[in-house]
Scaffold this motif. Structure first.
Motif, PDB file in Angstrom:
ATOM      1  N   SER A 143       0.900  -1.214   0.501  1.00 45.15           N
ATOM      2  CA  SER A 143      -0.109   0.128   0.183  1.00 45.15           C
ATOM      3  C   SER A 143       0.826   1.084   0.153  1.00 45.15           C
ATOM      4  CB  SER A 143      -0.792   0.159   1.315  1.00 45.15           C
ATOM      5  OG  SER A 143      -0.375   0.297   2.460  1.00 45.15           O
ATOM      6  N   VAL A 144       0.070   2.374   0.175  1.00 47.53           N
ATOM      7  CA  VAL A 144       0.514   3.625   0.057  1.00 47.53           C
ATOM      8  C   VAL A 144       0.042   4.616   0.875  1.00 47.53           C
ATOM      9  CG1 VAL A 144       1.429   5.892  -1.668  1.00 47.53           C
ATOM     10  CG2 VAL A 144       1.047   3.369  -3.204  1.00 47.53           C
ATOM     11  N   PHE A 145       1.128   5.235   1.471  1.00 45.24           N
ATOM     12  CA  PHE A 145       0.802   6.363   2.139  1.00 45.24           C
ATOM     13  C   PHE A 145       1.391   7.302   1.599  1.00 45.24           C
ATOM     14  CE2 PHE A 145       1.316   2.658   5.774  1.00 45.24           C
ATOM     15  CZ  PHE A 145      -0.030   3.273   6.296  1.00 45.24           C
ATOM     16  N   SER A 146       0.377   8.860   1.699  1.00 43.20           N
ATOM     17  CA  SER A 146       0.495   9.688   0.908  1.00 43.20           C
ATOM     18  C   SER A 146       0.116  11.401   1.708  1.00 43.20           C
ATOM     19  CB  SER A 146       1.321   9.871  -0.101  1.00 43.20           C
ATOM     20  OG  SER A 146      -0.395   9.851  -0.880  1.00 43.20           O
ATOM     21  N   LEU A 147       0.419  12.373   1.400  1.00 42.25           N
ATOM     22  CA  LEU A 147       0.417  13.684   1.963  1.00 42.25           C
ATOM     23  C   LEU A 147      -0.811  14.194   0.842  1.00 42.25           C
ATOM     24  CD1 LEU A 147       3.337  15.922   2.963  1.00 42.25           C
ATOM     25  CD2 LEU A 147       1.908  13.922   4.510  1.00 42.25           C
ATOM     26  N   ASN A 148      -0.835  13.583  -0.076  1.00 38.58           N
ATOM     27  CA  ASN A 148      -2.212  14.129  -1.071  1.00 38.58           C
ATOM     28  C   ASN A 148      -2.222  13.121  -1.705  1.00 38.58           C
ATOM     29  OD1 ASN A 148      -0.017  14.817  -3.509  1.00 38.58           O
ATOM     30  ND2 ASN A 148       0.827  15.820  -1.818  1.00 38.58           N
ATOM     31  N   LEU A 149      -3.292  13.051  -3.160  1.00 37.65           N
ATOM     32  CA  LEU A 149      -4.060  12.635  -3.742  1.00 37.65           C
ATOM     33  C   LEU A 149      -2.831  12.262  -5.001  1.00 37.65           C
ATOM     34  CD1 LEU A 149      -7.683  12.651  -3.510  1.00 37.65           C
ATOM     35  CD2 LEU A 149      -6.280  10.502  -3.295  1.00 37.65           C
ATOM     36  N   SER A 150      -2.379  13.392  -5.275  1.00 41.27           N
ATOM     37  CA  SER A 150      -1.378  13.091  -6.517  1.00 41.27           C
ATOM     38  C   SER A 150      -0.057  12.528  -6.408  1.00 41.27           C
ATOM     39  CB  SER A 150      -0.815  14.883  -7.231  1.00 41.27           C
ATOM     40  OG  SER A 150      -2.072  15.735  -7.484  1.00 41.27           O
ATOM     41  N   ASP A 151       0.198  12.397  -5.700  1.00 38.83           N
ATOM     42  CA  ASP A 151       1.599  11.353  -5.106  1.00 38.83           C
ATOM     43  C   ASP A 151       1.175  10.356  -4.744  1.00 38.83           C
ATOM     44  OD1 ASP A 151       3.008  13.941  -5.165  1.00 38.83           O
ATOM     45  OD2 ASP A 151       3.348  13.985  -2.434  1.00 38.83           O
ATOM     46  N   ALA A 152       0.281   9.826  -4.082  1.00 33.13           N
ATOM     47  CA  ALA A 152      -0.281   8.712  -4.172  1.00 33.13           C
ATOM     48  C   ALA A 152      -0.750   8.227  -5.286  1.00 33.13           C
ATOM     49  CB  ALA A 152      -1.849   8.768  -3.892  1.00 33.13           C
ATOM     50  N   GLN A 153      -1.230   8.676  -6.820  1.00 34.47           N
ATOM     51  CA  GLN A 153      -1.824   8.521  -8.052  1.00 34.47           C
ATOM     52  C   GLN A 153       0.118   8.565  -9.125  1.00 34.47           C
ATOM     53  OE1 GLN A 153      -4.528   8.591  -9.851  1.00 34.47           O
ATOM     54  NE2 GLN A 153      -3.545   6.785 -11.419  1.00 34.47           N
ATOM     55  N   LEU A 154       0.636   8.893  -8.818  1.00 36.35           N
ATOM     56  CA  LEU A 154       1.804   9.026  -9.140  1.00 36.35           C
ATOM     57  C   LEU A 154       2.699   7.284  -8.308  1.00 36.35           C
ATOM     58  CD1 LEU A 154       4.554   9.962 -10.154  1.00 36.35           C
ATOM     59  CD2 LEU A 154       5.513  11.125  -8.869  1.00 36.35           C
ATOM     60  N   ALA A 155       2.420   7.383  -7.357  1.00 35.07           N
ATOM     61  CA  ALA A 155       2.642   6.407  -6.693  1.00 35.07           C
ATOM     62  C   ALA A 155       2.665   4.938  -7.572  1.00 35.07           C
ATOM     63  CB  ALA A 155       3.070   6.116  -5.102  1.00 35.07           C
ATOM     64  N   PHE A 156       1.113   4.512  -7.419  1.00 36.42           N
ATOM     65  CA  PHE A 156       0.001   3.283  -8.115  1.00 36.42           C
ATOM     66  C   PHE A 156       1.131   3.849  -9.371  1.00 36.42           C
ATOM     67  CE2 PHE A 156      -3.134   1.855 -10.592  1.00 36.42           C
ATOM     68  CZ  PHE A 156      -3.425   1.225 -10.357  1.00 36.42           C
ATOM     69  N   ASN A 157       0.804   4.759  -9.798  1.00 31.34           N
ATOM     70  CA  ASN A 157       1.478   4.611 -11.878  1.00 31.34           C
ATOM     71  C   ASN A 157       3.049   3.822 -11.962  1.00 31.34           C
ATOM     72  OD1 ASN A 157      -1.087   6.555 -12.316  1.00 31.34           O
ATOM     73  ND2 ASN A 157       0.114   8.527 -13.018  1.00 31.34           N
ATOM     74  N   ILE A 158       3.707   4.159 -11.012  1.00 30.09           N
ATOM     75  CA  ILE A 158       4.600   3.849 -11.494  1.00 30.09           C
ATOM     76  C   ILE A 158       4.950   1.911 -10.508  1.00 30.09           C
ATOM     77  CG2 ILE A 158       7.578   3.556 -10.199  1.00 30.09           C
ATOM     78  CD1 ILE A 158       6.868   6.454  -9.896  1.00 30.09           C
ATOM     79  N   MET A 159       3.904   1.892  -9.828  1.00 34.59           N
ATOM     80  CA  MET A 159       4.454   0.200  -9.289  1.00 34.59           C
ATOM     81  C   MET A 159       3.602   0.071  -9.660  1.00 34.59           C
ATOM     82  SD  MET A 159       4.381   1.325  -4.620  1.00 34.59           S
ATOM     83  CE  MET A 159       4.234  -0.138  -4.822  1.00 34.59           C
ATOM     84  N   ALA A 160       2.336   0.178 -10.434  1.00 34.83           N
ATOM     85  CA  ALA A 160       1.032  -1.314 -10.904  1.00 34.83           C
ATOM     86  C   ALA A 160       1.953  -1.519 -12.118  1.00 34.83           C
ATOM     87  CB  ALA A 160      -0.150  -0.875 -11.262  1.00 34.83           C
ATOM     88  N   LYS A 161       2.663  -2.111 -12.332  1.00 34.39           N
ATOM     89  CA  LYS A 161       3.105  -3.153 -13.391  1.00 34.39           C
ATOM     90  C   LYS A 161       3.241  -4.669 -13.034  1.00 34.39           C
ATOM     91  CE  LYS A 161       4.742   0.428 -15.463  1.00 34.39           C
ATOM     92  NZ  LYS A 161       4.187   1.322 -14.563  1.00 34.39           N
ATOM     93  N   PRO A 162       3.106  -5.216 -13.760  1.00 31.83           N
ATOM     94  CA  PRO A 162       3.402  -6.995 -14.215  1.00 31.83           C
ATOM     95  C   PRO A 162       4.481  -7.501 -13.137  1.00 31.83           C
ATOM     96  CG  PRO A 162       2.448  -6.326 -16.189  1.00 31.83           C
ATOM     97  CD  PRO A 162       2.593  -5.159 -16.027  1.00 31.83           C
ATOM     98  N   ASP A 163       3.877  -8.712 -12.626  1.00 32.46           N
ATOM     99  CA  ASP A 163       5.978  -8.635 -12.405  1.00 32.46           C
ATOM    100  C   ASP A 163       5.205 -10.770 -12.398  1.00 32.46           C
ATOM    101  OD1 ASP A 163       8.293  -9.126 -11.153  1.00 32.46           O
ATOM    102  OD2 ASP A 163       7.292  -8.634  -8.866  1.00 32.46           O
ATOM    103  N   PHE A 164       5.121 -11.128 -13.324  1.00 37.46           N
ATOM    104  CA  PHE A 164       4.944 -12.146 -13.156  1.00 37.46           C
ATOM    105  C   PHE A 164       6.255 -13.288 -13.250  1.00 37.46           C
ATOM    106  CE2 PHE A 164       2.214 -11.135 -16.886  1.00 37.46           C
ATOM    107  CZ  PHE A 164       1.375 -10.356 -16.257  1.00 37.46           C
ATOM    108  N   ASP A 165       7.366 -13.043 -12.854  1.00 42.49           N
ATOM    109  CA  ASP A 165       8.535 -13.393 -12.263  1.00 42.49           C
ATOM    110  C   ASP A 165       8.440 -13.810 -11.255  1.00 42.49           C
ATOM    111  OD1 ASP A 165       9.320 -14.680 -14.752  1.00 42.49           O
ATOM    112  OD2 ASP A 165      10.375 -12.632 -14.938  1.00 42.49           O
ATOM    113  N   ASN A 166       7.878 -13.312 -10.244  1.00 45.55           N
ATOM    114  CA  ASN A 166       8.198 -12.464  -9.283  1.00 45.55           C
ATOM    115  C   ASN A 166       7.132 -12.781  -7.935  1.00 45.55           C
ATOM    116  OD1 ASN A 166      11.499 -12.453  -8.941  1.00 45.55           O
ATOM    117  ND2 ASN A 166      10.864 -10.526 -10.030  1.00 45.55           N
ATOM    118  N   CYS A 167       5.607 -12.464  -7.944  1.00 43.95           N
ATOM    119  CA  CYS A 167       4.528 -13.000  -7.690  1.00 43.95           C
ATOM    120  C   CYS A 167       3.735 -13.790  -7.973  1.00 43.95           C
ATOM    121  CB  CYS A 167       4.395 -11.244  -7.857  1.00 43.95           C
ATOM    122  SG  CYS A 167       2.833 -10.574  -6.490  1.00 43.95           S
TER     123      CYS A 167
END
Length: 271
Positions: A103-127
């Protein structure tokens, strides 16, 4: 010359991600960023407090039952829990592996959305639960939002007199903003939440930690409440696990029906 340093906030977490208060650890309590007489929420307590105190602008936690949103709520933060598999769990010490979400903790929605955009990627080999996200359809919300408000919170405030008023004020704010308040029965969601700690999913916590516990660590290294919960998972058998899975699916059908025609669900954590 004397230098004055502000000590870093305690970044401790509830042990084995088992707890929603930030106090279940033999290594110290993580105090609320506003009032040390209040709990900080858990289990990702320290991750929330370092953001709330301004030490870092963003941090990561985990969220199986509420560990990424309860600390956010109690420390005035944005707590983002993605759907399972959206973020890879590679490197995360599991609590309930079939349900765990970073999960993500942030001070505002923009930062949370930025983190989501970076982290929401497939990782079929490790997860094992990783998945590719579908295309995001643009939903057109009506001018008058339908907001579901549970009718079955009575008796679930456990003597608290402050938060019921805050919740009621939130409902009134939505009314004034033009939302249509739709009363709904919260019981199915509450029954589903109970399954996590009263059902066989506790066995997943045992599966994640039994090798460590088999080393017979000193009792002073274990929080007694956490150890009791986890060791209780050893008693469940496979047949009971299937029974609870059938129960979960039946409850989900009720939950999905209650969501029909609803734009927003206004609730509170009961964990």
């Amino acid at each position: 010359m004397h230098w004055a340093f502000k000590p870093l906030p305690l970044t401790n977490l509830d042990q084995f991600a088992t707890g929603l208060v930030g106090t279940r650890s033999p290594y110290g309590i993580t105090k609320n960023s506003f009032n040390d007489k209040y709990v900080s929420g858990g289990s990702s307590a320290g991750s929330a407090v370092v953001v709330a105190n301004g030490t870092v602008p963003l941090s990561l936690g985990t969220d199986t039952a509420g560990s990424g949103r309860v600390p956010a709520a109690l420390n005035n933060l944005i707590g983002l829990k993605p759907t399972k598999g959206a973020f890879s769990t590679a490197g995360v010490v599991p609590a309930c592996k079939s349900l765990d979400c970073p999960s993500v903790f942030s001070l505002n929605l923009s930062d949370a959305q930025l983190a989501f955009n970076i982290m929401a990627k497939p990782d079929f080999d490790n997860c094992e639960y990783s998945r590719a996200l579908p295309s995001n359809p643009v939903r057109q919300y009506p001018a008058k939002l339908k907001v579901a408000v549970p009718t079955s919170f009575e008796g679930l405030w456990y003597g608290d007199e402050e938060n019921p008023k805050i919740y009621a004020n939130a409902v009134e704010t939505l009314k004034k903003a033009g939302a249509e308040i739709v009363p709904v029965d919260f019981t199915p969601l509450l029954d589903l939440a109970k399954c996590l700690y009263e059902g066989t999913w506790v066995a997943e916590r045992w599966a994640a930690t039994r090798e460590f516990l088999a080393t017979n660590p000193p009792e002073k290294e274990l929080d007694p409440t956490v150890a009791g919960i986890i060791r209780g998972g050893a008693k469940h058998d496979a047949a009971t696990a299937y029974e609870y899975e059938y129960k979960r699916e039946a409850i989900l059908k009720q939950v999905q029906k209650s969501f029909e025609g609803i734009d927003v669900y206004l609730t509170r954590h009961l964990d």
